[in-house]
Enzyme design. Structure first.
Site, short mmCIF file in Angstrom:
data_model
loop_
_atom_site.label_atom_id
_atom_site.label_comp_id
_atom_site.label_asym_id
_atom_site.label_seq_id
_atom_site.Cartn_x
_atom_site.Cartn_y
_atom_site.Cartn_z
N LEU A 49 -2.89 -15.09 0.78
CA LEU A 49 -2.82 -16.13 -0.42
C LEU A 49 -1.74 -15.52 -1.00
O LEU A 49 -1.13 -14.64 -1.66
CB LEU A 49 -4.36 -15.92 -0.80
CG LEU A 49 -5.57 -16.54 -0.84
CD1 LEU A 49 -6.67 -16.66 -1.24
CD2 LEU A 49 -5.14 -18.11 0.11
N ASP A 50 -0.93 -16.62 -1.73
CA ASP A 50 -0.08 -16.47 -2.53
C ASP A 50 -0.44 -15.29 -3.69
O ASP A 50 -1.70 -15.32 -3.88
CB ASP A 50 0.83 -17.30 -2.51
CG ASP A 50 1.05 -18.01 -1.73
OD1 ASP A 50 1.62 -17.40 -0.23
OD2 ASP A 50 1.36 -19.57 -1.77
N ARG A 51 0.77 -14.47 -4.14
CA ARG A 51 -0.21 -14.29 -5.54
C ARG A 51 -0.15 -14.69 -6.49
O ARG A 51 -1.34 -14.31 -6.74
CB ARG A 51 1.39 -13.07 -5.79
CG ARG A 51 1.51 -12.46 -7.79
CD ARG A 51 2.03 -11.72 -8.33
NE ARG A 51 2.87 -10.35 -7.15
CZ ARG A 51 2.73 -9.56 -7.61
NH1 ARG A 51 1.62 -9.35 -8.00
NH2 ARG A 51 2.85 -8.80 -6.89
#
Length: 217
Positions: A49-51
């Site tokens: 997942l993106d930050r």
């Protein structure tokens, strides 16, 4: 961190609730290892997942489980659903988004393009508008998204390309500065890496803007 990030743990895998703002390569494994009292290198990442995005993730705890879960990811047996809050109201209120996406590795951004060329991949998702609201004077919609492909910034790019950027996502055109990117991994469905039993894990987004502006049943 006061709140546990681990939702479920077994010998071969664990399911966690990734906090927003934590990156997957180093920071999240460190949090998981600390909570489990295990070594970081015993945890195997099978999806990311993106930050800026939080929510449900599964991690393997053995090489065998990592191979099996990675196979499920590749064969789309691991199913991912998300909540998102976008600017404006998508029409129709349910449907598919199918695009060709190009990942610009220099800009770290995806673009919807009109034809195939090197680096272009097809992206497909289903969406459904759950609720609408007026947030800071502008219409917005809470949508549920089911991913069929896992392209870089796929949901963010596909909604933005239709003039519905996710709230807080300045990279893709949102003017809302009162939140981080309004995208949350709310559900994972996959098969137990050892027994093949079907499993489902869910987690609600945090009670902060813009999620707190929608009545959750």
């Amino acid at each position: 961190m006061d709140e546990s990030v681990i939702l479920h743990a077994e010998r071969s895998f664990l399911v966690c609730r990734k906090p927003v703002g934590v990156e997957c390569e180093h920071e999240l494994p460190a949090l998981l290892a600390e909570e489990l009292n295990c070594k970081v290198d015993s945890l195997h990442c099978v999806h990311r997942l993106d930050r800026a995005v939080g929510g449900v993730m599964v991690w393997a705890r053995t090489p065998k489980a990592a191979a099996e879960l990675s196979r499920q990811v590749q064969e789309k047996a691991l199913q991912k659903s998300y909540f998102a809050v976008c600017s404006g109201i998508p029409t129709p209120d349910a449907g598919k988004m199918r695009d060709l996406l190009f990942k610009d590795s220099v800009k770290q951004k995806s673009f919807a393009v009109s034809s195939f060329r090197r680096g272009v991949k097809e992206a497909l998702l289903d969406y459904r508008v759950l609720q609408t609201a007026v947030l800071n004077g502008s219409p917005a919609a809470l949508v549920r998204v089911a991913l069929h492909t896992g392209r870089f910034h796929q949901i963010r790019c596909q909604f933005a390309s239709r003039a519905h950027p996710l709230l807080g996502d300045g990279k893709y055109g949102s003017r809302e500065r009162g939140c981080t990117t309004a995208l949350w991994s709310c559900r994972l469905a996959f098969f137990h890496p050892e027994t093949n039993t079907p499993l489902v894990f869910e987690a609600a987004p945090p009670c902060v803007f813009p999620w707190d502006r929608f009545p959750w049943s």
